[in-house]
Every structure is written in C-alpha cells, then in structure tokens.
Design an enzyme around this catalytic site. Structure first.
Site, PDB file in Angstrom:
ATOM      1  N   SER A   1      56.529  24.672  61.350  1.00 49.32           N
ATOM      2  CA  SER A   1      56.954  23.267  61.393  1.00 49.32           C
ATOM      3  C   SER A   1      57.392  22.808  60.005  1.00 49.32           C
ATOM      4  O   SER A   1      58.001  21.742  59.870  1.00 49.32           O
ATOM      5  CB  SER A   1      55.815  22.384  61.904  1.00 49.32           C
ATOM      6  OG  SER A   1      54.622  22.646  61.180  1.00 49.32           O
TER       7      SER A   1
ATOM      8  N   ASP B   1      52.086  31.057  59.957  1.00 54.35           N
ATOM      9  CA  ASP B   1      52.868  31.116  61.193  1.00 54.35           C
ATOM     10  C   ASP B   1      53.993  32.137  61.028  1.00 54.35           C
ATOM     11  O   ASP B   1      54.739  32.100  60.035  1.00 54.35           O
ATOM     12  CB  ASP B   1      53.483  29.727  61.415  1.00 54.35           C
ATOM     13  CG  ASP B   1      53.440  29.301  62.864  1.00 54.35           C
ATOM     14  OD1 ASP B   1      53.027  30.093  63.721  1.00 54.35           O
ATOM     15  OD2 ASP B   1      53.819  28.137  63.117  1.00 54.35           O
TER      16      ASP B   1
ATOM     17  N   LYS C   1      49.733  33.497  63.028  1.00 55.77           N
ATOM     18  CA  LYS C   1      49.885  32.930  64.367  1.00 55.77           C
ATOM     19  C   LYS C   1      51.272  33.292  64.868  1.00 55.77           C
ATOM     20  O   LYS C   1      52.231  33.296  64.093  1.00 55.77           O
ATOM     21  CB  LYS C   1      49.720  31.407  64.332  1.00 55.77           C
ATOM     22  CG  LYS C   1      49.994  30.746  65.693  1.00 55.77           C
ATOM     23  CD  LYS C   1      49.647  29.275  65.697  1.00 55.77           C
ATOM     24  CE  LYS C   1      50.726  28.376  65.177  1.00 55.77           C
ATOM     25  NZ  LYS C   1      52.003  28.463  65.907  1.00 55.77           N
TER      26      LYS C   1
ATOM     27  N   GLU D   1      53.969  32.968  68.568  1.00 55.84           N
ATOM     28  CA  GLU D   1      54.180  32.323  69.863  1.00 55.84           C
ATOM     29  C   GLU D   1      54.451  33.370  70.947  1.00 55.84           C
ATOM     30  O   GLU D   1      55.158  34.351  70.692  1.00 55.84           O
ATOM     31  CB  GLU D   1      55.382  31.368  69.776  1.00 55.84           C
ATOM     32  CG  GLU D   1      55.170  30.223  68.804  1.00 55.84           C
ATOM     33  CD  GLU D   1      56.375  29.281  68.703  1.00 55.84           C
ATOM     34  OE1 GLU D   1      57.336  29.429  69.501  1.00 55.84           O
ATOM     35  OE2 GLU D   1      56.341  28.397  67.831  1.00 55.84           O
TER      36      GLU D   1
ATOM     37  N   GLU E   1      49.866  24.215  73.319  1.00 55.30           N
ATOM     38  CA  GLU E   1      50.701  23.074  72.898  1.00 55.30           C
ATOM     39  C   GLU E   1      51.351  22.394  74.097  1.00 55.30           C
ATOM     40  O   GLU E   1      51.982  23.055  74.937  1.00 55.30           O
ATOM     41  CB  GLU E   1      51.775  23.543  71.901  1.00 55.30           C
ATOM     42  CG  GLU E   1      52.655  22.373  71.447  1.00 55.30           C
ATOM     43  CD  GLU E   1      53.498  22.631  70.213  1.00 55.30           C
ATOM     44  OE1 GLU E   1      53.339  23.695  69.581  1.00 55.30           O
ATOM     45  OE2 GLU E   1      54.319  21.744  69.888  1.00 55.30           O
TER      46      GLU E   1
HETATM   47  O1  KIV Z   1      54.189  25.092  63.252  1.00 58.32           O
HETATM   48  C1  KIV Z   1      53.241  24.358  63.549  1.00 58.32           C
HETATM   49  O2  KIV Z   1      52.926  23.390  62.855  1.00 58.32           O
HETATM   50  C2  KIV Z   1      52.481  24.674  64.752  1.00 58.32           C
HETATM   51  C3  KIV Z   1      51.399  23.734  65.169  1.00 58.32           C
HETATM   52  C4  KIV Z   1      51.931  22.424  65.546  1.00 58.32           C
HETATM   53  C5  KIV Z   1      50.510  24.315  66.204  1.00 58.32           C
HETATM   54  O3  KIV Z   1      52.733  25.668  65.364  1.00 58.32           O
END
Ligand code: KIV
Length: 286
Positions: free
Chosen positions: A48, A86, A115, A117, A184
């Site tokens: 994000s 991420d 993390k 997806e 989410e």
């Molecule tokens: O990229 C991000 O901030 C996210 C969260 C909102 C879970 O994946």
C-alpha cells in the site's frame, strides 16, 4: 509504558483465540518507532506504500527495489514488533525460485516474515518459502494486486460460492504453513467461520470483529487519509493537526514572528568584529 517483549512468529501463533493482535502499516523509520513505542504487535511494510505514499493509483506498479528501500527504513526505526514485508505484484507469481530469491532478500534486509496475496494457487509457493525458512503471512478476500481482474476494490465473498472459495483458500494457506492470514473486505460472518476453522490467527481489515487481530493503514488510523476506505476508523485528526501546524508556520514566518532574533546561535562579539574585518578585507579583493 514499556512493551519489552520481542514479538516473534511463534508469539503470533500463540495469540490464536487470545488477546487480539494489532497490526499497522509503516513505510518509514519515525512511523515505525511510533508503532513500536505504542506496543503494536505487527508492523507491515505494505505494498500500500504505492498508493498511500508514492502517489501511484494502486499497488500494482510497486517494485521490489521500492519495497526494500522502505523495509530498510522501517527496520532502522523499530526493534520490538514483528516486521513483515509485503511481496509486491509479480515478485512471487512467476515461480518458486523467484519467490524465494525475493522473499529471502527481504529477510536479509531485516524483515522477519513476508506477506503475499492468494489462495490455493500460491500454496505451493508458500510451502517452498516456509521450507526455505521464510515465515509467510497469507492474504485472501480482497487482493488489491488483482484490482484489474476485479474491476475495483470491491468487497469479496458476498455469495455462498465465493465465500466458500475464500474459506478454502484460507485452509489451503494454513496447510501450506502460513503463520497468520489477512482477511480483507469480506463479510464478518465469513471471517468468523475462517477464524473458527483455521488454527493460525486471522488478521482482518474490513472483515468485522471476529478475527484474531486487526490491521489498518497508519495514515487511515491517524486521520491523514483524505478519502479513507469505509471500514477504516481514525483515532486521530492527522490532516487537521498538520494543516494547523502548516498554517501556523506560514503565518509566523510571513509575519516575521518566527524565528526570533535569539533563535540562531549567535557569534560572540569579538568573533563578530573579526568577521566584519574579514568581510571588509575580502570585499576589497572580490
Ligand atoms: O499493503 C497493505 O497495506 C496491506 C494491508 C492493508 C493488509 O496489504
């Protein structure tokens, strides 16, 4: 208040069904330090970063190099919370080898977990990462990296078949070895069932109150986002406070009220006399 205990991956797992986990995004060192001081459990350097701070329209353009830059900054700012990086779009989809190289790079830069997806289609990649010693957090429901397929940031699992698909995805991730799963923008009753049926903690965002924890974007929760998502709550009035501070700065500089004559470090009188003599001397030669 001091929050001395270092958060670890086993520590996150142990919170299943216990005290709710708190997770917040951070993209820079001072924010990470604030989150650490506040006792937040998990700090997520989310992709994000693309739309929240880099000015992209979505998370899709975010690159590994950009993420690494922000992971390094966040690492420098914090030590107690668990730092999760991420994996950006196309950094893990092309294949297991690429995924291990990229996730491994995050760990070498100071992240403690990654993390990514996806549901059953990424289970093989998750298993390979875990086998390589890289802790993985899953992410199902709304997956912003698939925005183009979805046609926009729409909530997911709104009928029984698609809800069952998300439930199945979460179970596949659990079997593959994730230590936690982000849910989410899904109905809270679906989140309740995933939370009930998965042995690892669920961390919700726009997924209601029945998850094992919650995650929010820092800028949303402190009130810095101009148009926050409908599920977000702001516990502060960041935009208002920043606007006030900026207006105050501009007013005081333009009016000459700040800085005061005593605001700078002044030279002793003898040094000043010598400086003036030197300037006179230099001036003649310039
Ligand atoms: O990229 C991000 O901030 C996210 C969260 C909102 C879970 O994946």
């Amino acid at each position: 208040m001091a929050f001395a205990t270092k958060m670890t991956v086993p520590g996150v797992r142990a919170r299943k069904g216990g005290k709710a986990l708190t997770c917040v995004t951070a993209y820079d060192a001072p924010t990470a330090a604030l989150l650490d001081e506040a006792g937040v459990d998990l700090v997520l350097v989310g992709d994000s970063v693309g739309n929240v701070v880099l000015g992209y329209e979505s998370t899709i353009p975010v690159t590994m190099d950009e993420m690494v830059h922000h992971v390094r900054a966040v690492r420098r700012g914090m030590s107690r919370a668990l730092l999760i990086a991420d994996m950006p779009f196309l950094s893990y989809q092309p294949g297991t080898e690429e995924a291990i190289r990229n996730a491994g790079r995050f760990l070498k830069e100071g992240a403690e977990a990654v993390k990514l997806e996806g549901g059953p289609e990424v289970a093989g990649t998750v298993a390979a990462l875990v086998a390589a010693g890289i802790p993985v957090m899953g992410h199902v429901g709304l997956m912003p990296q698939r925005l183009r397929l979805l046609g926009g940031p729409r909530s997911q699992g709104r009928d029984a078949a698609s809800a069952a698909g998300i439930w199945r995805g979460a179970r596949a991730l659990e079997r593959a070895g994730v230590f936690a799963i982000v849910l989410e923008s899904v109905p809270s009753e679906l989140a309740r069932r995933v939370t009930r049926d998965c042995a690892v903690p669920t961390v919700g965002i726009g997924a209601g109150p029945f998850c094992d924890g919650q995650v929010l974007v820092f800028h949303d929760l402190v009130g810095l986002t101009a148009s926050p998502p409908p599920f977000a709550k702001a516990w502060g009035r960041g935009r208002l406070e920043f606007r006030r501070a900026l207006a105050g700065y501009r007013r005081d500089v333009e009016s000459g009220r700040w800085p005061s004559a005593r605001g700078g470090a002044d030279l002793p009188v003898a040094e000043l006399a010598e400086l003036d003599a030197m300037i006179r001397d230099l001036g003649d030669k310039a």
